[in-house]
Design a protein around this motif. Structure first.
Motif, PDB file in Angstrom:
ATOM      1  N   ASN A  86      33.385  77.101  31.187  1.00  0.00           N
ATOM      2  CA  ASN A  86      33.886  78.461  31.362  1.00  0.00           C
ATOM      3  C   ASN A  86      33.951  78.842  32.837  1.00  0.00           C
ATOM      4  O   ASN A  86      34.942  79.430  33.300  1.00  0.00           O
ATOM      5  N   GLY A  87      32.908  78.503  33.590  1.00  0.00           N
ATOM      6  CA  GLY A  87      32.894  78.820  35.012  1.00  0.00           C
ATOM      7  C   GLY A  87      33.987  78.094  35.762  1.00  0.00           C
ATOM      8  O   GLY A  87      34.656  78.674  36.633  1.00  0.00           O
ATOM      9  N   TYR A  88      34.203  76.822  35.455  1.00  0.00           N
ATOM     10  CA  TYR A  88      35.266  76.060  36.104  1.00  0.00           C
ATOM     11  C   TYR A  88      36.629  76.690  35.814  1.00  0.00           C
ATOM     12  O   TYR A  88      37.472  76.825  36.718  1.00  0.00           O
ATOM     13  N   ARG A  89      36.858  77.071  34.581  1.00  0.00           N
ATOM     14  CA  ARG A  89      38.146  77.673  34.224  1.00  0.00           C
ATOM     15  C   ARG A  89      38.362  78.997  34.947  1.00  0.00           C
ATOM     16  O   ARG A  89      39.484  79.316  35.368  1.00  0.00           O
ATOM     17  N   GLN A  90      37.292  79.769  35.109  1.00  0.00           N
ATOM     18  CA  GLN A  90      37.417  81.026  35.856  1.00  0.00           C
ATOM     19  C   GLN A  90      37.767  80.759  37.317  1.00  0.00           C
ATOM     20  O   GLN A  90      38.565  81.491  37.923  1.00  0.00           O
ATOM     21  N   ILE A  91      37.160  79.721  37.893  1.00  0.00           N
ATOM     22  CA  ILE A  91      37.487  79.361  39.274  1.00  0.00           C
ATOM     23  C   ILE A  91      38.965  78.998  39.390  1.00  0.00           C
ATOM     24  O   ILE A  91      39.660  79.434  40.316  1.00  0.00           O
ATOM     25  N   VAL A 186      28.127  66.863  41.375  1.00  0.00           N
ATOM     26  CA  VAL A 186      29.473  66.872  41.924  1.00  0.00           C
ATOM     27  C   VAL A 186      30.389  66.312  40.846  1.00  0.00           C
ATOM     28  O   VAL A 186      30.223  65.162  40.413  1.00  0.00           O
ATOM     29  N   LEU A 187      31.340  67.128  40.395  1.00  0.00           N
ATOM     30  CA  LEU A 187      32.090  66.813  39.172  1.00  0.00           C
ATOM     31  C   LEU A 187      33.592  66.785  39.412  1.00  0.00           C
ATOM     32  O   LEU A 187      34.122  67.570  40.205  1.00  0.00           O
ATOM     33  N   ARG A 188      34.256  65.878  38.705  1.00  0.00           N
ATOM     34  CA  ARG A 188      35.714  65.859  38.714  1.00  0.00           C
ATOM     35  C   ARG A 188      36.227  66.708  37.546  1.00  0.00           C
ATOM     36  O   ARG A 188      35.562  66.827  36.513  1.00  0.00           O
ATOM     37  N   ASP A 189      37.399  67.256  37.695  1.00  0.00           N
ATOM     38  CA  ASP A 189      37.912  68.191  36.700  1.00  0.00           C
ATOM     39  C   ASP A 189      38.044  67.576  35.315  1.00  0.00           C
ATOM     40  O   ASP A 189      37.862  68.251  34.307  1.00  0.00           O
ATOM     41  N   ARG A 190      38.316  66.272  35.240  1.00  0.00           N
ATOM     42  CA  ARG A 190      38.477  65.650  33.916  1.00  0.00           C
ATOM     43  C   ARG A 190      37.178  65.665  33.102  1.00  0.00           C
ATOM     44  O   ARG A 190      37.202  65.500  31.887  1.00  0.00           O
ATOM     45  N   CYS A 191      36.050  65.886  33.775  1.00  0.00           N
ATOM     46  CA  CYS A 191      34.768  65.978  33.058  1.00  0.00           C
ATOM     47  C   CYS A 191      34.685  67.235  32.199  1.00  0.00           C
ATOM     48  O   CYS A 191      33.804  67.347  31.340  1.00  0.00           O
ATOM     49  N   MET A 192      35.582  68.191  32.440  1.00  0.00           N
ATOM     50  CA  MET A 192      35.541  69.428  31.670  1.00  0.00           C
ATOM     51  C   MET A 192      36.067  69.234  30.247  1.00  0.00           C
ATOM     52  O   MET A 192      35.987  70.139  29.421  1.00  0.00           O
ATOM     53  N   ASP A 193      36.585  68.050  29.962  1.00  0.00           N
ATOM     54  CA  ASP A 193      36.872  67.663  28.579  1.00  0.00           C
ATOM     55  C   ASP A 193      35.574  67.064  28.030  1.00  0.00           C
ATOM     56  O   ASP A 193      35.318  65.877  28.164  1.00  0.00           O
ATOM     57  N   LYS A 194      34.753  67.906  27.422  1.00  0.00           N
ATOM     58  CA  LYS A 194      33.400  67.503  27.024  1.00  0.00           C
ATOM     59  C   LYS A 194      33.397  66.330  26.055  1.00  0.00           C
ATOM     60  O   LYS A 194      32.443  65.536  26.032  1.00  0.00           O
ATOM     61  N   GLU A 195      34.435  66.203  25.259  1.00  0.00           N
ATOM     62  CA  GLU A 195      34.466  65.155  24.246  1.00  0.00           C
ATOM     63  C   GLU A 195      34.492  63.762  24.867  1.00  0.00           C
ATOM     64  O   GLU A 195      34.191  62.773  24.211  1.00  0.00           O
TER      65      GLU A 195
END
Length: 251
Positions: A86-91, A186-195
């Motif tokens: 959620n925080g990443y999407r808000q950013i 330190v995270l890459r955006d593709r990690c936001m696909d939790k599955e």
């Protein structure tokens, strides 16, 4: 390259009440991740996701971008992984898609700017990495020593110890046991696909570089307060100074 920082912390902490702003060495706990991020070469804006006004006040003092957390993500039952996504999407709504970002916790002070930079620069160099995460060596808590309770309330091995090579009463005899110490992610955006991730921290993805340090931890129990203060003093912090050049000023 400047990457954004997502700092998360809520008001209803279960372990240590008010931990995110409790004073350690004369500073609110959440100031330590802020100072570390501000003294990193590669970080940009810091976005604070919270529900608590007293946490927002500290964020405003340091000119953070305040993001109100959705109420359903402020309950005890809410998972941190959902708060991160959620925080990443808000950013992204505010500044556009970000390939890399840094996740920090308000209740974690065991952070150095150099380790943040090491993680960011590793992901920039190696596109195959999903994440770079701080870890500490804690052999005393390895699966070799872990216990569970059986149906009669008796202690039994948590895992099949016989399957662990070189396991013995010597805590350093088996394979070294590293824990994600909740200091730096330190995270890459593709990690936001939790599955596509691996439990328990699915926001790490699958290919993770370790960022080694000693004694890292987040404060969730009273004993963590003393451990954190010890770590801070060992790394050059006191009630009057920090190890950063012009440390009391924003960069």
């Amino acid at each position: 390259m400047k990457v954004p920082v997502l700092l998360i912390g809520r008001g209803g902490s279960r372990g240590v009440k008010g931990k995110n702003t409790m004073e350690i060495l004369g500073r609110p706990l959440m100031e330590y991740p802020i100072l570390a991020a501000r003294n990193s070469r590669n970080t940009g804006e810091i976005f604070l996701s919270t529900d608590a006004e007293y946490i927002k006040e500290v964020g405003r003092k340091h000119n953070l971008v305040i993001m109100d957390r959705d109420p359903e993500l402020c309950r005890d039952s809410a998972l941190v992984e959902d708060v991160v996504v959620n925080g990443y999407r808000q950013i992204c709504k505010r500044i556009g898609r970000q390939e890399i970002f840094v996740l920090l916790f308000c209740n974690t002070a065991t952070i150095t700017p150099g380790l943040i930079d090491q993680g960011i620069e590793a992901l920039v160099r190696d596109k195959t990495l999903d994440s770079a995460v701080s870890v500490s060596l804690y052999n005393e808590y390895s699966p070799v020593r872990a216990k569970a309770l059986d149906e009669n309330g008796m202690l039994v091995p948590y895992v099949d110890v016989n399957s662990i090579e070189n396991a013995s009463c010597d805590r350093d005899s088996a394979r070294a046991c590293y824990f994600c110490d909740c200091s730096i992610w330190v995270l890459r955006d593709r990690c936001m696909d939790k599955e596509k991730g691996v439990l328990p921290f699915r926001w790490m993805g699958r290919r993770t570089l370790p960022l080694f340090q000693e004694g890292g931890l987040d404060i969730d129990h009273d004993y963590g307060i003393a451990q954190t203060e010890y770590w801070l003093r060992k790394h050059g912090f006191s009630e009057k100074k920090t190890p950063y050049e012009n440390s009391e000023e924003e960069k």
